[in-house]
Design a protein around this motif. Sequence first.
Motif, PDB file in Angstrom:
ATOM      1  N   ASP A  11       0.816  -1.219   0.000  1.00 15.78           N
ATOM      2  CA  ASP A  11       0.000   0.000   0.000  1.00 15.78           C
ATOM      3  C   ASP A  11       0.849   1.268   0.000  1.00 15.78           C
ATOM      4  OD1 ASP A  11       1.002   0.069   2.540  1.00 15.78           O
ATOM      5  OD2 ASP A  11      -0.919  -0.109   3.572  1.00 15.78           O
ATOM      6  N   GLY A  12       2.160   1.101  -0.223  1.00 14.88           N
ATOM      7  CA  GLY A  12       3.031   2.267  -0.318  1.00 14.88           C
ATOM      8  C   GLY A  12       3.454   2.863   1.003  1.00 14.88           C
ATOM      9  N   THR A  13       3.176   2.156   2.118  1.00 11.09           N
ATOM     10  CA  THR A  13       3.558   2.677   3.429  1.00 11.09           C
ATOM     11  C   THR A  13       5.065   2.835   3.543  1.00 11.09           C
ATOM     12  OG1 THR A  13       1.628   1.642   4.451  1.00 11.09           O
ATOM     13  CG2 THR A  13       3.428   2.283   5.919  1.00 11.09           C
ATOM     14  N   VAL A  14       5.809   1.850   3.049  1.00 11.66           N
ATOM     15  CA  VAL A  14       7.270   1.919   3.067  1.00 11.66           C
ATOM     16  C   VAL A  14       7.806   1.557   1.689  1.00 11.66           C
ATOM     17  CG1 VAL A  14       7.446   1.390   5.527  1.00 11.66           C
ATOM     18  CG2 VAL A  14       7.514  -0.476   3.861  1.00 11.66           C
ATOM     19  N   GLN A  15       9.028   1.983   1.429  1.00 11.44           N
ATOM     20  CA  GLN A  15       9.675   1.710   0.149  1.00 11.44           C
ATOM     21  C   GLN A  15      10.398   0.374   0.162  1.00 11.44           C
ATOM     22  OE1 GLN A  15      11.846   4.959  -1.864  1.00 11.44           O
ATOM     23  NE2 GLN A  15      13.661   3.669  -1.680  1.00 11.44           N
ATOM     24  N   ALA A  16      10.978   0.028   1.310  1.00 13.12           N
ATOM     25  CA  ALA A  16      11.720  -1.222   1.419  1.00 13.12           C
ATOM     26  C   ALA A  16      11.767  -1.666   2.872  1.00 13.12           C
ATOM     27  CB  ALA A  16      13.144  -1.041   0.880  1.00 13.12           C
ATOM     28  N   VAL A  17      12.017  -2.965   3.054  1.00 17.12           N
ATOM     29  CA  VAL A  17      12.156  -3.557   4.383  1.00 17.12           C
ATOM     30  C   VAL A  17      13.425  -4.401   4.367  1.00 17.12           C
ATOM     31  CG1 VAL A  17      11.172  -5.169   6.062  1.00 17.12           C
ATOM     32  CG2 VAL A  17       9.669  -3.614   4.792  1.00 17.12           C
ATOM     33  N   GLU A  18      14.281  -4.196   5.352  1.00 22.06           N
ATOM     34  CA  GLU A  18      15.548  -4.927   5.393  1.00 22.06           C
ATOM     35  C   GLU A  18      15.764  -5.507   6.788  1.00 22.06           C
ATOM     36  OE1 GLU A  18      18.443  -2.027   4.347  1.00 22.06           O
ATOM     37  OE2 GLU A  18      17.683  -1.732   2.306  1.00 22.06           O
ATOM     38  N   LEU A  19      16.195  -6.754   6.839  1.00 26.47           N
ATOM     39  CA  LEU A  19      16.502  -7.421   8.108  1.00 26.47           C
ATOM     40  C   LEU A  19      17.997  -7.683   8.163  1.00 26.47           C
ATOM     41  CD1 LEU A  19      15.430  -8.771  10.722  1.00 26.47           C
ATOM     42  CD2 LEU A  19      15.248 -10.900   9.410  1.00 26.47           C
ATOM     43  N   ALA A  20      18.677  -7.029   9.098  1.00 24.88           N
ATOM     44  CA  ALA A  20      20.130  -7.165   9.205  1.00 24.88           C
ATOM     45  C   ALA A  20      20.501  -8.415   9.995  1.00 24.88           C
ATOM     46  CB  ALA A  20      20.716  -5.933   9.881  1.00 24.88           C
TER      47      ALA A  20
ATOM     48  N   GLY B 155      23.598  -9.580  19.951  1.00 23.37           N
ATOM     49  CA  GLY B 155      22.469 -10.298  20.528  1.00 23.37           C
ATOM     50  C   GLY B 155      21.117  -9.875  19.993  1.00 23.37           C
ATOM     51  N   ARG B 156      21.078  -9.002  18.995  1.00 17.78           N
ATOM     52  CA  ARG B 156      19.795  -8.599  18.430  1.00 17.78           C
ATOM     53  C   ARG B 156      19.939  -8.360  16.936  1.00 17.78           C
ATOM     54  NH1 ARG B 156      19.540  -2.395  20.771  1.00 17.78           N
ATOM     55  NH2 ARG B 156      20.881  -1.454  19.180  1.00 17.78           N
ATOM     56  N   ARG B 157      18.810  -8.303  16.254  1.00 20.71           N
ATOM     57  CA  ARG B 157      18.779  -7.989  14.830  1.00 20.71           C
ATOM     58  C   ARG B 157      18.059  -6.659  14.654  1.00 20.71           C
ATOM     59  NH1 ARG B 157      17.506 -13.359  11.381  1.00 20.71           N
ATOM     60  NH2 ARG B 157      18.647 -12.117   9.859  1.00 20.71           N
ATOM     61  N   THR B 158      18.228  -6.061  13.490  1.00 18.45           N
ATOM     62  CA  THR B 158      17.585  -4.787  13.211  1.00 18.45           C
ATOM     63  C   THR B 158      16.710  -4.920  11.973  1.00 18.45           C
ATOM     64  OG1 THR B 158      19.398  -3.509  14.170  1.00 18.45           O
ATOM     65  CG2 THR B 158      17.925  -2.359  12.674  1.00 18.45           C
ATOM     66  N   LEU B 159      15.441  -4.540  12.127  1.00 11.72           N
ATOM     67  CA  LEU B 159      14.518  -4.484  11.010  1.00 11.72           C
ATOM     68  C   LEU B 159      14.412  -3.018  10.588  1.00 11.72           C
ATOM     69  CD1 LEU B 159      12.358  -6.103   9.297  1.00 11.72           C
ATOM     70  CD2 LEU B 159      10.680  -5.173  10.908  1.00 11.72           C
ATOM     71  N   THR B 160      14.833  -2.699   9.387  1.00 13.76           N
ATOM     72  CA  THR B 160      14.824  -1.327   8.900  1.00 13.76           C
ATOM     73  C   THR B 160      13.667  -1.110   7.944  1.00 13.76           C
ATOM     74  OG1 THR B 160      17.222  -1.144   9.116  1.00 13.76           O
ATOM     75  CG2 THR B 160      16.131   0.467   7.697  1.00 13.76           C
ATOM     76  N   LEU B 161      12.827  -0.129   8.263  1.00 15.43           N
ATOM     77  CA  LEU B 161      11.762   0.295   7.375  1.00 15.43           C
ATOM     78  C   LEU B 161      12.272   1.542   6.637  1.00 15.43           C
ATOM     79  CD1 LEU B 161       8.717   0.072   9.829  1.00 15.43           C
ATOM     80  CD2 LEU B 161       9.663  -1.737   8.351  1.00 15.43           C
TER      81      LEU B 161
END
Length: 260
Positions: free
Chosen positions: A236-245, A250-256
């Motif tokens: 729906d165009g809310t975000v351009q891309a989603v990336e999971l590092a 001890g944690r991961r980063t989900l980038t919107l």
Amino acid sequence: MLLLLPPSEGKSAPSRGAPVDLSTLSGPTLTDARERLLDELAAVSARPDAPELLGVGAGVAAEVRRNTALRTAHAAPAARVYSGVLYAAARLPELTGTARRRAGQSVRIFSGLWGVLAPGDRVPAYRLSMGADLPGTGRLGAFWRDRLGGVLDEQASGDVVVDCRSAAYAAAWRPPRAAEHVLVQVVREQNGRRQVVSHNAKHARGLLTHHLLTRTGRPPRTAEELAGAAEELRADGTVQAVELAPASGGRRTLTLVERP
């Protein structure tokens, strides 16, 4: 899925409703700590230097004075009291059926005064940030860090923890190693450069929260499933891309990635 939210500075003070009943709040083992902070906050807020002690400006003096009568003030569900940008986008009070049950089970709101709340916990509007350093208690992040593990560790273990908190609230509890801890970050990309955003980040995290609670199918249980659910926001165009590092520290980063 355990979905962690910060509170909001903006709050809607309930105009009716019974006062807070600490015995009904989630995390009953925190009752004594909540009692202690209610008493200290009332005493601090009655002092002439209260805004300075609470780390707020003179413009919110009326909200600080309200802290002196929280035990008798009208209370309402936390989902309605918190009214900032993230909560406006999350639309928690509008949820019904499965989405509402999912929110009650999965969403936990961090608070300098209450420690952690479920959306349905009834509380009054107040003014106290997790970054405050109270004369008797000290730094609230450290105060709650010694207490929240007993409330959250078991629920988080073996599940994915979706962390939308700001740094001050993240200091109050770190998910155990048995959980997949994913920090949600929001950036804007323009002319090939990325910039972390603040105000819009709250909005994007609120949209993600609403989507995770209302989408069909089971809630995500892993970081990869979380990323897949977040990818649905692209339609729906809310975000351009989603990336999971990959995992780091001890944690991961989900980038919107927001659209420019």
